[in-house]
Structures are given as C-alpha cells and as structure tokens.
Design an enzyme around this catalytic site. Structure first.
Site, PDB file in Angstrom:
ATOM      1  N   LYS A  17     -35.017  -2.564  -0.265  1.00 38.48           N
ATOM      2  CA  LYS A  17     -34.924  -3.560  -1.343  1.00 38.48           C
ATOM      3  C   LYS A  17     -35.016  -4.985  -0.794  1.00 38.48           C
ATOM      4  CE  LYS A  17     -30.891  -2.394  -3.037  1.00 38.48           C
ATOM      5  NZ  LYS A  17     -30.532  -1.344  -2.048  1.00 38.48           N
ATOM      6  N   ARG A  93     -24.486  -3.368  -9.553  1.00 43.04           N
ATOM      7  CA  ARG A  93     -24.168  -2.244  -8.678  1.00 43.04           C
ATOM      8  C   ARG A  93     -23.424  -1.154  -9.441  1.00 43.04           C
ATOM      9  NH1 ARG A  93     -25.509  -4.029  -3.465  1.00 43.04           N
ATOM     10  NH2 ARG A  93     -24.647  -2.651  -1.910  1.00 43.04           N
ATOM     11  N   ARG A 130     -31.430  -0.076  11.632  1.00 39.88           N
ATOM     12  CA  ARG A 130     -31.676  -1.419  11.095  1.00 39.88           C
ATOM     13  C   ARG A 130     -30.973  -2.491  11.924  1.00 39.88           C
ATOM     14  NH1 ARG A 130     -30.408  -2.666   4.873  1.00 39.88           N
ATOM     15  NH2 ARG A 130     -28.246  -2.230   5.446  1.00 39.88           N
ATOM     16  N   ARG A 163     -25.636  -4.694  11.480  1.00 44.51           N
ATOM     17  CA  ARG A 163     -24.620  -5.069  10.501  1.00 44.51           C
ATOM     18  C   ARG A 163     -23.351  -4.268  10.734  1.00 44.51           C
ATOM     19  NH1 ARG A 163     -27.322  -5.176   4.538  1.00 44.51           N
ATOM     20  NH2 ARG A 163     -25.391  -4.042   4.094  1.00 44.51           N
ATOM     21  N   ARG A 174     -21.115   4.317   1.604  1.00 48.39           N
ATOM     22  CA  ARG A 174     -21.920   3.468   0.711  1.00 48.39           C
ATOM     23  C   ARG A 174     -22.895   4.310  -0.101  1.00 48.39           C
ATOM     24  NH1 ARG A 174     -24.137   0.384   5.350  1.00 48.39           N
ATOM     25  NH2 ARG A 174     -25.515  -0.777   3.995  1.00 48.39           N
TER      26      ARG A 174
HETATM   27  P1  AMP Z   1     -26.091  -4.907   0.506  1.00 47.92           P
HETATM   28  O1  AMP Z   1     -26.548  -5.936   1.457  1.00 47.92           O
HETATM   29  O2  AMP Z   1     -26.726  -5.039  -0.864  1.00 47.92           O
HETATM   30  O3  AMP Z   1     -26.210  -3.504   1.060  1.00 47.92           O
HETATM   31  O4  AMP Z   1     -24.528  -5.159   0.261  1.00 47.92           O
HETATM   32  C1  AMP Z   1     -23.603  -5.067   1.314  1.00 47.92           C
HETATM   33  C2  AMP Z   1     -22.192  -4.923   0.774  1.00 47.92           C
HETATM   34  O5  AMP Z   1     -21.869  -6.062  -0.033  1.00 47.92           O
HETATM   35  C3  AMP Z   1     -21.979  -3.731  -0.150  1.00 47.92           C
HETATM   36  O6  AMP Z   1     -21.698  -2.529   0.555  1.00 47.92           O
HETATM   37  C4  AMP Z   1     -20.777  -4.205  -0.957  1.00 47.92           C
HETATM   38  O7  AMP Z   1     -19.587  -4.129  -0.202  1.00 47.92           O
HETATM   39  C5  AMP Z   1     -21.091  -5.675  -1.150  1.00 47.92           C
HETATM   40  N1  AMP Z   1     -21.880  -5.931  -2.370  1.00 47.92           N
HETATM   41  C6  AMP Z   1     -23.146  -6.429  -2.445  1.00 47.92           C
HETATM   42  N2  AMP Z   1     -23.530  -6.560  -3.712  1.00 47.92           N
HETATM   43  C7  AMP Z   1     -22.488  -6.112  -4.472  1.00 47.92           C
HETATM   44  C8  AMP Z   1     -22.269  -5.970  -5.861  1.00 47.92           C
HETATM   45  N3  AMP Z   1     -23.211  -6.316  -6.761  1.00 47.92           N
HETATM   46  N4  AMP Z   1     -21.083  -5.461  -6.264  1.00 47.92           N
HETATM   47  C9  AMP Z   1     -20.121  -5.118  -5.390  1.00 47.92           C
HETATM   48  N5  AMP Z   1     -20.254  -5.204  -4.062  1.00 47.92           N
HETATM   49  C10 AMP Z   1     -21.434  -5.706  -3.597  1.00 47.92           C
END
Ligand code: AMP
Length: 221
Positions: A17, A93, A130, A163, A174
């Site tokens: 994404k 989410r 990654r 990360r 996740r």
């Molecule tokens: P991502 O980079 O999109 O994989 O997000 C990394 C982490 O940020 C996720 O595992 C959540 O802990 C948090 N996060 C990102 N976007 C959201 C969201 N819309 N709602 C809740 N937690 C989020």
C-alpha cells in the site's frame, strides 16, 4: 484526468500500500495520507502523542480510535489539506473509523475503495525483509532491493532500518488484527453503495501500478 480522485486503499500489512499509494499520489497529483507514517514521524519527534501511539504500534496493536481521529480529522475536513483529492493508506482500519470518515467527509463522496490483494504467506515474507527510511517511511526498500549505498536512503539520505513492528510476533498479531478488524470494512463499503474494487497485488511494482491505475480510471470516469 480533471477530477481529482478520492480513494481509500485497503490491504494487509506488506501488501504494498505504501509504495503504491506514493506512486498513485504522484500520478494523480493528489495527497497521500498514511496514518502509520504520521504516527512514526510523531514518535521519532518524541511528542507525547507519538510516544503514546508507539506503545501500541510496537506491540502490533491498533492505536485507539480517538487518537487516530484527532490526527486525521483536520486533514480530511472539507476545505482542509486533502480537499484536492487524496489516497488514504492505513486508514480506515476498522468499521468505527470508516463511519467516522463518512462523518468527517460530510457528504463528499469517495470515488473508490481499492483492495490490494496479496496472500498472507507472501506478505509475511515481504514484511520480514522490509526496510524503511527513518526520515520518510514512504521510502521503502527490502533485503533483496537495498538502497545503492547500504543502508542510506537513495531519496533523502536517511538511515534505512527494519521497523520495530516488523518482527515475527508483531507481524502475526497485525495480520490477525487485519482479519478481525480491517477485512470487514469492505462489506461495510459495499453495503453502503460504494465502489469496491479488488486488484491483484502480486508481481512487480510497475505491473501492480498499471492494474491500479486502470481500476481507478474506470472508477473515477
Ligand atoms: P502501518 O504503517 O499502516 O502498517 O501502521 C503501523 C501501525 O500504526 C499499525 O500497526 C497501528 O499500530 C498504527 N496505525 C496506523 N494506522 C492506524 C489506524 N488507522 N488505526 C489504528 N492504528 C493505526
């Protein structure tokens, strides 16, 4: 394209994404909003809010909706920084966030909800390989495709690292959270009459990008 698309990009962690949203934002000249990037930037800056979010992120948990909405509401409100079209990456989410998004958009319709589809075994492998830039999380590499100079970002010179949440325990947590909370959003959007399109996310980035633009062009025209 005259109309600036308003898009939601859904998909498992590691579906691509971030990479694709960045390319699509450039292609359509629209804003890219990644809530994950926003939280990581806040955590790196050491703000109280960022450190609070980081506790959940490192555990592979979702950040509470109240914190998430506090961050995105201003960006999304009509007349705000996303009013010239946008692609949302990592938000909504869960169903509660999708409902909140409708409220904040206040009648401005989304053109399409794009589901970037990649099997779980493929994303598990991608996530463990990654590597991302600490300065800009949208600059993404992998063990197989490192930056030219190890491990310095080609685009901005930031350090390229793994990360904190790309470890096996957090990855599995996740993905389970995705199945439980995020997958049902597609049904919510279908039931509320939105255009929901599934695009195959397996393959080279360029091939996936072609599939995405063709799906988006049909949805927006
Ligand atoms: P991502 O980079 O999109 O994989 O997000 C990394 C982490 O940020 C996720 O595992 C959540 O802990 C948090 N996060 C990102 N976007 C959201 C969201 N819309 N709602 C809740 N937690 C989020």
């Amino acid at each position: 394209m005259k109309t600036k698309p308003r898009l939601v990009l859904l998909g498992k962690q590691g579906a691509g994404k971030g990479t694709q949203a960045k390319s699509l934002a450039r292609h359509y000249e629209i804003a890219h909003l990644s809530t994950g990037d926003l939280f990581r930037a806040q955590a790196a800056a050491g703000t109280a809010f960022g450190l609070e979010a980081k506790r959940y992120m490192d555990d592979g948990e979702l950040v509470p909706d109240t914190i998430v909405m506090g961050v995105v509401e201003e960006c999304l409100a009509p007349g705000g920084p996303l009013s010239g079209g946008f692609i949302l990456d990592g938000f909504p989410r869960n169903k509660a966030q999708a409902v909140e998004l409708e409220r904040v958009l206040d009648g401005t319709p989304l053109h399409a909800i794009i589901h970037l589809d990649v099997p779980r075994e493929v994303v598990v492998e991608r996530l463990s390989e990654r590597r991302v830039c600490v300065k800009n999380g949208a600059h993404i590499y992998s063990v197989a495709k490192p930056p030219k100079e190890l491990w310095v970002c080609d685009e901005c010179g930031g350090a390229v690292v793994q990360r904190d949440d790309d470890n096996p325990d957090a990855i599995n947590k996740r993905l389970d959270t995705y199945e439980r909370d995020t997958r049902p959003i597609r049904e919510f959007y279908k039931e509320s009459g939105h255009t929901v399109v599934t695009v195959d996310g397996v393959g080279e980035n360029d091939a996936v990008f072609e599939r995405l633009t063709s799906a988006i062009n049909s949805a927006v025209s």
